[in-house]
Write a protein that holds these residues in place. Sequence first.
Motif, PDB file in Angstrom:
ATOM      1  N   ILE A  51     -17.860 -10.769  -3.452  1.00 24.29           N
ATOM      2  CA  ILE A  51     -19.203 -10.265  -3.750  1.00 24.29           C
ATOM      3  C   ILE A  51     -20.237 -11.369  -3.539  1.00 24.29           C
ATOM      4  O   ILE A  51     -21.285 -11.148  -2.937  1.00 24.29           O
ATOM      5  CB  ILE A  51     -19.274  -9.689  -5.181  1.00 24.29           C
ATOM      6  N   LEU A  52     -19.922 -12.571  -4.020  1.00 21.49           N
ATOM      7  CA  LEU A  52     -20.843 -13.688  -3.798  1.00 21.49           C
ATOM      8  C   LEU A  52     -21.083 -13.892  -2.309  1.00 21.49           C
ATOM      9  O   LEU A  52     -22.211 -14.114  -1.862  1.00 21.49           O
ATOM     10  CB  LEU A  52     -20.287 -14.987  -4.393  1.00 21.49           C
ATOM     11  N   ILE A 104     -23.993  -9.210 -11.726  1.00 21.15           N
ATOM     12  CA  ILE A 104     -23.191  -9.959 -10.751  1.00 21.15           C
ATOM     13  C   ILE A 104     -23.969 -10.115  -9.448  1.00 21.15           C
ATOM     14  O   ILE A 104     -23.874 -11.147  -8.773  1.00 21.15           O
ATOM     15  CB  ILE A 104     -21.806  -9.297 -10.535  1.00 21.15           C
ATOM     16  N   PHE A 127     -14.959 -11.441  -7.132  1.00 22.91           N
ATOM     17  CA  PHE A 127     -16.151 -12.242  -7.394  1.00 22.91           C
ATOM     18  C   PHE A 127     -16.527 -13.054  -6.150  1.00 22.91           C
ATOM     19  O   PHE A 127     -17.683 -13.054  -5.716  1.00 22.91           O
ATOM     20  CB  PHE A 127     -15.852 -13.171  -8.577  1.00 22.91           C
ATOM     21  N   MET A 128     -15.534 -13.700  -5.557  1.00 23.86           N
ATOM     22  CA  MET A 128     -15.813 -14.524  -4.382  1.00 23.86           C
ATOM     23  C   MET A 128     -16.345 -13.666  -3.241  1.00 23.86           C
ATOM     24  O   MET A 128     -17.301 -14.041  -2.552  1.00 23.86           O
ATOM     25  CB  MET A 128     -14.548 -15.267  -3.945  1.00 23.86           C
ATOM     26  N   ALA A 172     -26.295 -17.833  -6.429  1.00 23.31           N
ATOM     27  CA  ALA A 172     -25.324 -18.657  -5.705  1.00 23.31           C
ATOM     28  C   ALA A 172     -25.752 -18.858  -4.257  1.00 23.31           C
ATOM     29  O   ALA A 172     -25.552 -19.919  -3.676  1.00 23.31           O
ATOM     30  CB  ALA A 172     -23.938 -18.010  -5.766  1.00 23.31           C
ATOM     31  N   MET A 173     -26.365 -17.816  -3.686  1.00 22.60           N
ATOM     32  CA  MET A 173     -26.758 -17.937  -2.283  1.00 22.60           C
ATOM     33  C   MET A 173     -27.961 -18.856  -2.108  1.00 22.60           C
ATOM     34  O   MET A 173     -27.941 -19.766  -1.289  1.00 22.60           O
ATOM     35  CB  MET A 173     -27.095 -16.562  -1.732  1.00 22.60           C
ATOM     36  N   ALA A 184     -24.894 -13.501  -7.643  1.00 22.43           N
ATOM     37  CA  ALA A 184     -24.649 -13.713  -6.208  1.00 22.43           C
ATOM     38  C   ALA A 184     -25.910 -14.220  -5.527  1.00 22.43           C
ATOM     39  O   ALA A 184     -25.849 -15.104  -4.663  1.00 22.43           O
ATOM     40  CB  ALA A 184     -24.171 -12.418  -5.560  1.00 22.43           C
ATOM     41  N   MET A 209     -12.575 -23.916  -9.737  1.00 23.16           N
ATOM     42  CA  MET A 209     -12.205 -24.119  -8.340  1.00 23.16           C
ATOM     43  C   MET A 209     -13.417 -24.647  -7.582  1.00 23.16           C
ATOM     44  O   MET A 209     -14.554 -24.528  -8.041  1.00 23.16           O
ATOM     45  CB  MET A 209     -11.713 -22.831  -7.677  1.00 23.16           C
ATOM     46  N   PHE A 216     -17.180 -24.125  -9.003  1.00 20.58           N
ATOM     47  CA  PHE A 216     -17.065 -23.148 -10.083  1.00 20.58           C
ATOM     48  C   PHE A 216     -16.436 -23.898 -11.249  1.00 20.58           C
ATOM     49  O   PHE A 216     -15.313 -24.376 -11.130  1.00 20.58           O
ATOM     50  CB  PHE A 216     -16.165 -21.980  -9.683  1.00 20.58           C
ATOM     51  N   PHE A 266     -23.214 -11.114  -0.455  1.00 19.63           N
ATOM     52  CA  PHE A 266     -24.664 -11.202  -0.628  1.00 19.63           C
ATOM     53  C   PHE A 266     -25.282 -12.018   0.503  1.00 19.63           C
ATOM     54  O   PHE A 266     -26.425 -11.800   0.886  1.00 19.63           O
ATOM     55  CB  PHE A 266     -24.977 -11.847  -1.979  1.00 19.63           C
ATOM     56  N   ARG A 267     -24.511 -12.951   1.024  1.00 21.78           N
ATOM     57  CA  ARG A 267     -25.026 -13.811   2.097  1.00 21.78           C
ATOM     58  C   ARG A 267     -25.005 -13.102   3.443  1.00 21.78           C
ATOM     59  O   ARG A 267     -25.655 -13.539   4.387  1.00 21.78           O
ATOM     60  CB  ARG A 267     -24.196 -15.086   2.181  1.00 21.78           C
TER      61      ARG A 267
END
Lengths: 505, 650
Positions: free
Chosen positions: A411-412, B183, A408-409, B190-191, B187, B69, B76, A415-416
């Motif tokens: 993939i997040l 997902i 997950f981390m 989140a960005m 993402a 976290m 999160f 994206f950047r």
Amino acid sequence: MSADWPILSATIWLPIIGGLMVIAIGDKNSNNARWMSLAVAVMTFVISLPLYSGFNPGTAEMQFVERAPWISYFNIEYYLGVDGISMPLIILTTFISIFVIVAAWEVIQYKVSYYMAAFLIMEGIMVGVFSALDAMLFYVFWEAMLIPMFLIIGVWGGPNRVYATIKFFLYTFFGSVFMLVALIYMYFQAGSFDILSFHTLKLTLNEQILIFIAFLMAFAVKVPMWPVHTWLPDAHVEAPTGGSVILAAIMLKIGGYGFLRFSLPITPDASSELDWLIISMSLIAVVYIGFVALVQQDMKKLIAYSSIAHMGFVTLGFFMIFMITANPDASTGALLSLQGGMVQMISHGFISAAMFLCVGVLYDRMHSREISSYGGVVNRMPWFAAFMVFFAMSNAGLPGTSGFVGEFMVILASFRANFWFAFLAATTLIIGAAYTLWMVKRVVFGEIANENVAKLEDITGRETFILASLAVAVLALGVWPGPLVDVMEVSLANLLQHVSVTKIP
Amino acid sequence: METVYLTIVIAPLIGAIFAGLFRNQIGRVGAHWAAILGVAISCALSFFVLKSFIYDGMLTYNETVYTWMVTDGLRFEIGFLVDKLTAVMLVVVTFVSLMVHIYTIGYMADDDGYQRFFSYIALFTFSMLMLVMANNFLQLFFGWEAVGLVSYLLIGFYFKKETAIFANMKAFLVNRVGDFGFILGIAAIAMYFDSLDYAEVFAAAPQLADTQIHIFGDETWSLMTVICILLFIGAMGKSAQMPLHVWLPDSMEGPTPISALIHAATMVTAGIFMVARMSPLFEFSETALSFVLVIGATTAFFTGLIGIVQNDIKRVVAYSTLSQLGYMTVALGVSAYSAGIFHLMTHAFFKALLFLAAGSVIMGMHHDQDIRNMGGLKKYMPITYWTSLLGTLALIGFPGFSGFFSKDAIIEAVRYSTIAGSSYAYFMVVAGVFVTALYSFRMFFLVFHGEGPRDKHAIAHLHESPKVIIWPLILLAIPSVIIGYITVGPMLFGDWFNGVIFVLPEHDTVARVGESFHGPFGFILHGILGLPFILAMSGLFVAWFIYVKNPSIADVIKSRFEVIYNLLDKKYGIDELYQYLFADGSRGIGKVLWTLGDKTIIDGMIVNGSAKAVELLSGVVRHVQTGYIYHYAFAMIMGLLVMLTLFVNF
């Protein structure tokens, strides 16, 4: 910070000396050898715990440092220490080693004491790799690690073990020779083998690129990255269960660790220059290897390929940082990327260990790793099936298990860096689930496939203990990864800071 | 209130753990009590929460439970957001779940996996509650995947059945295709928002509404469109929208109670709930709304058509669920989020009822699910019959029944919509009304009316189901009939969702519908004069004419329209296409990569090739595989150690 007593040395040498003592006990009293080994493994784990409890997460400085001259002529030191990157890996090593000993309890009957000793010695050496701060010391541990693994596969391995061991050895040895050359080159530049002094070395871009490639040869083979991965499935297939567990859970991580300790901080400009190469190799690993895993007939090969795909996330996370930093739309994310890679390493340590142990449980009963020999195992082994499905789901990255966190981390973060990196990385959600669940379907579910399956008996207390302990670890990390992430944060942030400064004079 | 909310989610989890891990210690009765007690506590507290919102004017609760976290400045968290939308979902989920739990005592009475089943459905309730109570995207995804897991476990509950274990894998993988989009959407959020917290993201949405991003080269995309379409792909998986609908009919391999709970009333509506929750994002992308609308309308009509030719009682209801989910999606597409949620709620009651009634029939028929073998069951199962009738009337939207209010509201809202695709959608949803009535009453007549079961042997055992089965049917029939009448005013046209669901004024189709709303009774009168009512009655009539009046006509029609029949019977061939394209295709790719890439090129040419080259070049090291290398390497390391030690000068 330095400790009152040499915890790192104790964690390295206790299992090595313990291993030698187990050999001394010999095979006449194989039960004593077993209990002795277990005692050593548990003690090592307990000794390693203060590394976590006494760890100061607020600093990126090396902690628990031990430093003494070893070979003064070459300015080689016995120099140990850990930061937030290596400490979790050491605890992982001492934790997993216990289960390797327990898993072999009744299964290994041939030369028990040597088998146990090989694993204990290996444990010490691996802790040494993670804690060495002197490059020569690191190299010695790094190469020494091959010997017990070589023996484990060669002596207790399957029928085709000779081919596998040679392949394993050639591959890894080939890679590390280049690393040695690079280390010696830097020794001449820096005047010592102190890794931290390597970090501050000024190097031209050309020098950096050569050094980077030398390290890449060593670490890419270890991870393993596509296309130098083909030794891993063969080694896993031939290795006894314990060997596979150590290989997948710890040894692969040494490659990832190498990137963080050597490649990135020593050659940041080259890393930035060549990040496209690593990113491509990682994404190929995720997608290509995922497809390859899908068609495997052998459970161990399937899990081995799955390991390669999962390790693709680690290297992807480590090398996307330059693109993320360069992206004007993303204010942060590079640290998330590094953290994701690290969490993925720890998580994969638990999950791959558990998956190989699950296969081991079946192999011990049926002496087959072929998926087609199984079917309907759940009818005879309901508790085992519950564990297997649980670990399969964590392997497929189900939230709530550790397998999710790192993916997950990353993939997040990806994206950047670039939408398409995220796109390709996220395909693991589908492919990873496909190969894992298809295997589970064919092995665990269905009618009892044949009379051998009909004779199966459910897991023993010993096996339950192993699988349950790992399940707790997987669940704990999945439900609350905060503590792990917190200890790594400052060290990784410091690394990131360090990497952003050019080394070109 | 934090304790209340925690108890709501934790109680079913504890029930699940007890029923699952201690199944042998506490036995069958212990297991069902553990699970039922857990869910009953949740249900009671959920009603209490709803009551507090209605009568005590309670305010929205939005707090963190614990921090999962924090890294790189991104938090999160696990936390609860309980507002009026959540409250509705809580009551729907826990009430239906409780009914299903009780029903299960009767339905699964002879099953070996009794405790396992209770453990799973209690775990499901926990997961679903986590999903609806989430206050951030992380937890949303958590619940999202957890319900998927339990769905996987329950579809494959009869793990010896090949079809069941194929169906559960298929369901999980198709859902994962949706999650893939989901997902990526998370993402993206989140960005660009630097947060995963709903409140923060929603608050920042207007500022980012005009942001353009690059995906393919220089072409620019609206950020909101990208995010919303990606999120909606997730909803398409979970809520089984075309073309990701293929898993839902197969999920009927699971036991009937879970078809009612998971694959009709609750889990499959998670996508609808999610989009409604994300209304502050979707409102800023008309492109995404059009996409949602067209997908929903297509699903609503075309899956309904398949329902007409199905002969498995559960599959008919399953296709009906697909079609109804399409209606809800259409509502979302025209920004009538509240109407979508309203239909979600009414549908949860009457569809759970229909499924549980189908289960009762299946028990009566000794697990024969083919409606062609049934008939005349009215005589033997009167309560099942009457509750089914109420459920069916609610489903076809008979005026006054709950489904009428929600479905008519959606159709009216589509009529007022002006976004791209709305006229197509209007045609589809109106035509769908006829189709719905046709397949619903086709099934109803075939099962309960006409000649008795074909198998005379079956008649001897045919009797009404026991009380634990009947009571949930009755308790579900009550809201199926009246809930629409009671709630249409406040929920749809009142201020219930103010501040929860966000609609831009130019999109507000519900408000347009509300302009002519003068109480539920007037709504009924208005409905009776409308086109949908006429279509529903025609559908009912056609079903009656074909399946009761002239049963021989059915076969005539079937042979006359063979092409269409086959197309529907084959479900447009989508399953075969996917099997060929994705299942066989990816295995083919895997084989090629493995044999050509790994074995031939890397191993064959590079690895073994260089080994051969070494062998050829050196006459000394001839047989690589004799252990020379091992000796050589060992000697090298030893040599290194000795050399190093030689220079020791302490």
